[in-house]
Scaffold this active site. Structure first.
Site, short mmCIF file in Angstrom:
data_model
loop_
_atom_site.label_atom_id
_atom_site.label_comp_id
_atom_site.label_asym_id
_atom_site.label_seq_id
_atom_site.Cartn_x
_atom_site.Cartn_y
_atom_site.Cartn_z
N GLY A 48 0.87 -1.17 0.00
CA GLY A 48 0.00 0.00 0.00
C GLY A 48 0.90 1.22 0.00
O GLY A 48 1.85 1.30 0.80
N ALA A 49 0.61 2.16 -0.90
CA ALA A 49 1.55 3.27 -1.13
C ALA A 49 1.94 4.06 0.13
O ALA A 49 3.14 4.20 0.42
CB ALA A 49 0.98 4.19 -2.21
N ARG A 90 10.45 -1.00 -4.58
CA ARG A 90 9.25 -1.09 -5.43
C ARG A 90 9.18 0.19 -6.28
O ARG A 90 9.30 1.29 -5.73
CB ARG A 90 7.96 -1.23 -4.60
CG ARG A 90 7.81 -2.59 -3.93
CD ARG A 90 6.41 -2.83 -3.45
NE ARG A 90 5.53 -3.30 -4.49
CZ ARG A 90 4.20 -3.48 -4.33
NH1 ARG A 90 3.63 -3.20 -3.17
NH2 ARG A 90 3.46 -3.93 -5.32
N ASP A 236 -1.33 4.60 -6.50
CA ASP A 236 0.10 4.45 -6.20
C ASP A 236 0.91 5.62 -6.73
O ASP A 236 1.97 5.95 -6.19
CB ASP A 236 0.62 3.13 -6.75
CG ASP A 236 0.09 1.99 -5.91
OD1 ASP A 236 -1.05 1.56 -6.16
OD2 ASP A 236 0.78 1.59 -4.96
O1 MRU Z 1 0.76 -4.09 -4.59
P1 MRU Z 1 0.06 -3.35 -3.48
O2 MRU Z 1 -0.78 -4.23 -2.62
O3 MRU Z 1 1.02 -2.50 -2.68
O4 MRU Z 1 -0.92 -2.35 -4.25
C1 MRU Z 1 -1.66 -1.45 -3.47
C2 MRU Z 1 -2.59 -0.61 -4.25
O5 MRU Z 1 -2.65 -0.65 -5.46
C3 MRU Z 1 -3.38 0.39 -3.46
O6 MRU Z 1 -4.60 0.65 -4.08
C4 MRU Z 1 -2.61 1.71 -3.34
O7 MRU Z 1 -1.30 1.48 -2.94
C5 MRU Z 1 -3.26 2.64 -2.39
S1 MRU Z 1 -3.11 2.12 -0.69
C6 MRU Z 1 -3.86 3.33 0.25
#
Ligand code: MRU
Length: 354
Positions: A48-49, A90, A236
């Site tokens: 999650g970002a 990432r 993200d």
């Molecule tokens: O690969 P992830 O699980 O890190 O992807 C997360 C997402 O795409 C979320 O929608 C995004 O990071 C927003 S989290 C508040």
């Protein structure tokens, strides 16, 4: 209700909720070195970002606590190298480099290594605390779009465990619950890592919020046949023109939502906007291990000797986005113009690599 925190700073180490084990086990992994944090971000222990930005900030704290030099220029050079190292864990979520740049910026003007170390810890703590407030604001603004009894559809997990608290796309639901309103959710399972099935459904159920899980391929049918007030997803990285990278599958959902006249919203903090990227085509898209697709619970399910393509994110063009819910309110088109007004002088565009 009590929120479960995905990150806990303990003075000399960081605890990360191992999100790979959810919903079956709530286990925290102890992080004592920057390398632990790099591995945890890359392996989706923390994801999650906003959450990976916070984790990276504490990763720099861990490095600084062990740094032995008292020489300011050596410390600065090494801090920059360590920041680049963490940012490589990432590539798509800009919150990661945003947090790292912020740590570097506040510490670089200080005269001694000791003061820099103090500032790094202080800033990491501020980034962590701020995110909770930011997500609360996003929830308040998002809630204005909804009324009691509404159902929203969401993708992936943009919830409390993807942030310091509340989440982004899920924040309106958590705040509705706190305010005695009832908003239901449809969660897509989110292939291939199943953040929707494992995390969003778990998080909402745990919070006492009505949630229905569907597979990704059911979204068109649901948007066509059920009364869905809005699709709300996280982000993200948002380009300067509003194009938005989010979990793979988001782009398809945005097109389906348009086809059935369901408003499609992105919920994200300002730290997710990358003004240095003019449009979505310039956003780097992470490709992950083919095993996420070929294997299920360690067992190969796909045929042997085939090619695999596993992009973790896609980019939704801004014209499909009805609004971007931020801590400063809901931003609408023209995004290029309206997003630029939000750019702060100390934003991530500020040159920190002096
Ligand atoms: O690969 P992830 O699980 O890190 O992807 C997360 C997402 O795409 C979320 O929608 C995004 O990071 C927003 S989290 C508040």
């Amino acid at each position: 209700m009590t929120f479960i925190s995905s990150l806990q700073w303990k003075g000399d180490h960081l605890l990360l909720l191992d999100q790979r084990q959810l919903p079956h086990q709530e286990i925290y992994l102890k992080q004592t070195a920057i390398e632990d944090v790099w591995n945890s971000i890359s392996a989706l222990v923390v994801r999650g970002a906003p959450a990976i930005g916070i984790a990276a900030a504490y990763g720099l704290v861990l490095w600084s606590q062990h740094a032995e030099t008292n020489e300011v220029s050596t410390f600065k050079a090494e801090l920059r190298t360590q920041g680049e190292y963490l940012a490589s864990s990432r590539p798509t979520a800009v919150n990661l480099s945003w947090a790292i740049d912020r740590i570097i910026r506040v510490s670089f003007s200080l005269p001694t290594v000791e003061k820099m170390k103090e500032a790094i810890l202080k800033e990491a703590t501020i980034i962590h605390q701020e995110d909770e407030l930011v997500c609360q604001r996003i929830g308040e603004h998002g809630l204005k779009l909804l009324k009691d009894g509404d159902t929203i559809l969401t993708h992936c997990n943009a919830g409390g465990i993807a942030t310091a608290k509340y989440g982004t796309a899920l924040a309106p639901l958590h705040l509705a619950k706190q305010n005695g309103l009832s908003i239901s959710a449809i969660a897509t399972e989110t292939r291939p890592v199943l953040q929707g099935a494992r995390l969003t459904a778990w998080e909402l159920e745990r919070a006492g919020i009505d949630v229905t899980l569907i597979t990704d391929s059911m979204a068109a049918h649901v948007l066509k046949t059920k009364k869905i007030a809005a699709v709300i997803v996280g982000a993200d990285r948002i380009a300067a023109n509003g194009d938005t990278a989010n979990k793979i599958g988001t782009l398809g959902l945005a097109h389906i939502a348009q086809a059935y006249q369901v408003p499609f919203y992105v919920a994200a903090p300002l730290s997710t906007i990358d003004y240095s990227v003019p449009h979505g085509d310039a956003i780097p898209i992470e490709e992950r291990d083919p095993k996420e697709i070929t294997h299920y619970q360690g067992e190969r399910v796909a045929a042997e000797n085939i090619k695999i393509f596993n992009p973790a994110f896609d980019v939704t063009p801004h014209h499909l986005i009805k609004g971007i819910i931020t801590e400063h309110g809901i931003i609408r088109t023209p995004y290029e113009e309206n997003l630029v007004h939000l750019s702060l002088p100390d934003d991530k565009n500020t040159e920190v690599h002096s």
